[in-house]
Write a protein that holds these residues in place. Sequence first.
Motif, PDB file in Angstrom:
ATOM      1  N   ARG A 122       5.635  -4.207 -11.443  1.00  0.00           N
ATOM      2  CA  ARG A 122       4.209  -3.803 -11.089  1.00  0.00           C
ATOM      3  C   ARG A 122       4.313  -2.845  -9.984  1.00  0.00           C
ATOM      4  NH1 ARG A 122       1.262  -9.158 -10.479  1.00  0.00           N
ATOM      5  NH2 ARG A 122       2.165  -9.242  -8.628  1.00  0.00           N
ATOM      6  N   GLU A 123       3.541  -2.165  -9.602  1.00  0.00           N
ATOM      7  CA  GLU A 123       3.376  -1.023  -8.766  1.00  0.00           C
ATOM      8  C   GLU A 123       1.964  -1.089  -8.172  1.00  0.00           C
ATOM      9  OE1 GLU A 123       3.731   3.885  -8.654  1.00  0.00           O
ATOM     10  OE2 GLU A 123       3.296   2.710 -10.610  1.00  0.00           O
ATOM     11  N   TRP A 124       1.973  -1.009  -6.687  1.00  0.00           N
ATOM     12  CA  TRP A 124       0.692  -0.621  -6.203  1.00  0.00           C
ATOM     13  C   TRP A 124       0.147   0.567  -6.312  1.00  0.00           C
ATOM     14  CZ3 TRP A 124       0.151   2.337  -1.397  1.00  0.00           C
ATOM     15  CH2 TRP A 124      -1.140   2.259  -0.892  1.00  0.00           C
ATOM     16  N   VAL A 125      -1.226   0.588  -6.470  1.00  0.00           N
ATOM     17  CA  VAL A 125      -1.750   1.983  -6.767  1.00  0.00           C
ATOM     18  C   VAL A 125      -2.611   2.376  -5.459  1.00  0.00           C
ATOM     19  CG1 VAL A 125      -3.385   3.053  -8.248  1.00  0.00           C
ATOM     20  CG2 VAL A 125      -1.680   1.880  -9.186  1.00  0.00           C
ATOM     21  N   ALA A 126      -3.816   1.402  -5.125  1.00  0.00           N
ATOM     22  CA  ALA A 126      -4.626   1.960  -4.221  1.00  0.00           C
ATOM     23  C   ALA A 126      -5.399   0.569  -3.562  1.00  0.00           C
ATOM     24  CB  ALA A 126      -5.767   2.642  -4.846  1.00  0.00           C
ATOM     25  N   SER A 127      -5.756   0.581  -2.437  1.00  0.00           N
ATOM     26  CA  SER A 127      -6.409  -0.686  -1.782  1.00  0.00           C
ATOM     27  C   SER A 127      -7.459   0.051  -0.987  1.00  0.00           C
ATOM     28  CB  SER A 127      -5.297  -1.073  -0.770  1.00  0.00           C
ATOM     29  OG  SER A 127      -4.453  -1.996  -1.344  1.00  0.00           O
ATOM     30  N   ILE A 128      -8.463  -1.051  -0.985  1.00  0.00           N
ATOM     31  CA  ILE A 128      -9.720  -0.702  -0.049  1.00  0.00           C
ATOM     32  C   ILE A 128     -10.103  -1.882   0.712  1.00  0.00           C
ATOM     33  CG2 ILE A 128     -11.362  -1.444  -1.673  1.00  0.00           C
ATOM     34  CD1 ILE A 128     -13.159   0.949  -0.998  1.00  0.00           C
ATOM     35  N   SER A 129     -10.565  -1.772   1.990  1.00  0.00           N
ATOM     36  CA  SER A 129     -10.714  -2.866   2.843  1.00  0.00           C
ATOM     37  C   SER A 129     -12.093  -3.438   2.552  1.00  0.00           C
ATOM     38  CB  SER A 129     -10.660  -2.371   4.204  1.00  0.00           C
ATOM     39  OG  SER A 129     -11.895  -1.339   4.404  1.00  0.00           O
ATOM     40  N   PRO A 130     -12.397  -4.597   3.090  1.00  0.00           N
ATOM     41  CA  PRO A 130     -13.788  -5.258   2.700  1.00  0.00           C
ATOM     42  C   PRO A 130     -14.854  -4.522   3.186  1.00  0.00           C
ATOM     43  CG  PRO A 130     -12.246  -6.967   3.764  1.00  0.00           C
ATOM     44  CD  PRO A 130     -11.293  -5.501   4.002  1.00  0.00           C
ATOM     45  N   THR A 131     -14.991  -3.847   4.221  1.00  0.00           N
ATOM     46  CA  THR A 131     -16.074  -2.944   4.515  1.00  0.00           C
ATOM     47  C   THR A 131     -16.046  -1.618   3.620  1.00  0.00           C
ATOM     48  OG1 THR A 131     -14.700  -1.655   5.993  1.00  0.00           O
ATOM     49  CG2 THR A 131     -15.813  -3.721   6.953  1.00  0.00           C
ATOM     50  N   GLY A 132     -15.000  -1.138   3.062  1.00  0.00           N
ATOM     51  CA  GLY A 132     -14.797  -0.029   2.368  1.00  0.00           C
ATOM     52  C   GLY A 132     -14.492   1.168   3.205  1.00  0.00           C
ATOM     53  N   GLY A 133     -14.357   0.903   4.655  1.00  0.00           N
ATOM     54  CA  GLY A 133     -14.035   2.080   5.319  1.00  0.00           C
ATOM     55  C   GLY A 133     -12.573   2.431   5.599  1.00  0.00           C
ATOM     56  N   SER A 134     -11.772   1.588   4.716  1.00  0.00           N
ATOM     57  CA  SER A 134     -10.309   2.177   4.770  1.00  0.00           C
ATOM     58  C   SER A 134      -9.808   2.028   3.358  1.00  0.00           C
ATOM     59  CB  SER A 134      -9.469   1.219   5.900  1.00  0.00           C
ATOM     60  OG  SER A 134      -8.207   1.223   5.549  1.00  0.00           O
ATOM     61  N   THR A 135      -9.226   2.977   3.138  1.00  0.00           N
ATOM     62  CA  THR A 135      -8.457   3.085   1.674  1.00  0.00           C
ATOM     63  C   THR A 135      -6.831   3.596   1.849  1.00  0.00           C
ATOM     64  OG1 THR A 135      -9.075   5.375   1.265  1.00  0.00           O
ATOM     65  CG2 THR A 135     -10.609   3.563   0.529  1.00  0.00           C
ATOM     66  N   GLY A 136      -6.395   3.176   0.998  1.00  0.00           N
ATOM     67  CA  GLY A 136      -4.772   3.820   0.920  1.00  0.00           C
ATOM     68  C   GLY A 136      -4.437   3.927  -0.429  1.00  0.00           C
ATOM     69  N   TYR A 137      -3.526   4.895  -0.694  1.00  0.00           N
ATOM     70  CA  TYR A 137      -3.113   5.270  -2.140  1.00  0.00           C
ATOM     71  C   TYR A 137      -1.549   5.355  -2.083  1.00  0.00           C
ATOM     72  CZ  TYR A 137      -7.787   6.339  -2.720  1.00  0.00           C
ATOM     73  OH  TYR A 137      -9.190   6.407  -2.563  1.00  0.00           O
ATOM     74  N   ALA A 138      -0.907   4.941  -3.171  1.00  0.00           N
ATOM     75  CA  ALA A 138       0.506   5.280  -3.573  1.00  0.00           C
ATOM     76  C   ALA A 138       0.735   6.733  -3.603  1.00  0.00           C
ATOM     77  CB  ALA A 138       0.929   4.604  -4.957  1.00  0.00           C
ATOM     78  N   ASP A 139       1.769   7.403  -3.076  1.00  0.00           N
ATOM     79  CA  ASP A 139       2.092   8.733  -3.489  1.00  0.00           C
ATOM     80  C   ASP A 139       1.770   9.351  -4.592  1.00  0.00           C
ATOM     81  OD1 ASP A 139       4.686   8.724  -0.612  1.00  0.00           O
ATOM     82  OD2 ASP A 139       2.639   8.644  -0.496  1.00  0.00           O
ATOM     83  N   SER A 140       2.333   8.386  -5.481  1.00  0.00           N
ATOM     84  CA  SER A 140       2.236   9.079  -6.916  1.00  0.00           C
ATOM     85  C   SER A 140       0.565   9.332  -7.522  1.00  0.00           C
ATOM     86  CB  SER A 140       2.905   8.143  -8.040  1.00  0.00           C
ATOM     87  OG  SER A 140       2.224   6.931  -7.819  1.00  0.00           O
ATOM     88  N   VAL A 141      -0.197   8.852  -6.789  1.00  0.00           N
ATOM     89  CA  VAL A 141      -1.519   8.691  -7.348  1.00  0.00           C
ATOM     90  C   VAL A 141      -2.755   9.696  -6.162  1.00  0.00           C
ATOM     91  CG1 VAL A 141      -1.506   6.831  -8.788  1.00  0.00           C
ATOM     92  CG2 VAL A 141      -2.533   6.712  -6.453  1.00  0.00           C
ATOM     93  N   LYS A 142      -1.925   9.950  -5.197  1.00  0.00           N
ATOM     94  CA  LYS A 142      -2.789  10.492  -4.079  1.00  0.00           C
ATOM     95  C   LYS A 142      -3.417  11.862  -4.317  1.00  0.00           C
ATOM     96  CE  LYS A 142      -1.264   9.269  -0.069  1.00  0.00           C
ATOM     97  NZ  LYS A 142      -0.221   9.134   1.080  1.00  0.00           N
ATOM     98  N   GLY A 143      -4.657  12.064  -3.981  1.00  0.00           N
ATOM     99  CA  GLY A 143      -5.129  13.204  -4.589  1.00  0.00           C
ATOM    100  C   GLY A 143      -5.823  13.203  -5.888  1.00  0.00           C
ATOM    101  N   ARG A 144      -5.466  12.241  -6.642  1.00  0.00           N
ATOM    102  CA  ARG A 144      -5.900  12.265  -8.010  1.00  0.00           C
ATOM    103  C   ARG A 144      -6.941  11.119  -8.474  1.00  0.00           C
ATOM    104  NH1 ARG A 144      -2.391  11.381 -12.019  1.00  0.00           N
ATOM    105  NH2 ARG A 144      -0.964  10.522 -11.051  1.00  0.00           N
TER     106      ARG A 144
END
Length: 115
Positions: free
Chosen positions: A44-66
């Motif tokens: 299993r691979e992490w893809v993306a996350s978003i904080s409770p407020t939505g103010g912070s997000t993060g992406y795996a390098d493989s999907v960043k920008g897409r």
Amino acid sequence: VQLVESGGGLVQPGGSLRLSCAASGFTFSRYFMTWYRQAPGQEREWVASISPTGGSTGYADSVKGRFTISRDDARNTVYLQMNSLKPEDTAVYSCNAHLREINYWGQGTQVTVSS
């Protein structure tokens, strides 16, 4: 508690899909929300996350920008907009709700990228 993913399907390379994950049975707005994916025979691979407020997000390098993760707390739903899809994006995509030691999982939706 339920997390129900939808929006998967078959798409050609270069195409787009928007996945949704509808939550119920817990206070959605307090939880970190994450999309994971798992391809056949792979971990299993992490893809993306978003904080409770939505103010912070993060992406795996493989999907960043897409890919873009977003949330609508009024609808208790998290989304994953996937653009410029590649065959290597083929996997079962699952959403996760996380708050401290609590983790809830959905059953996943299949995304297949193929011509």
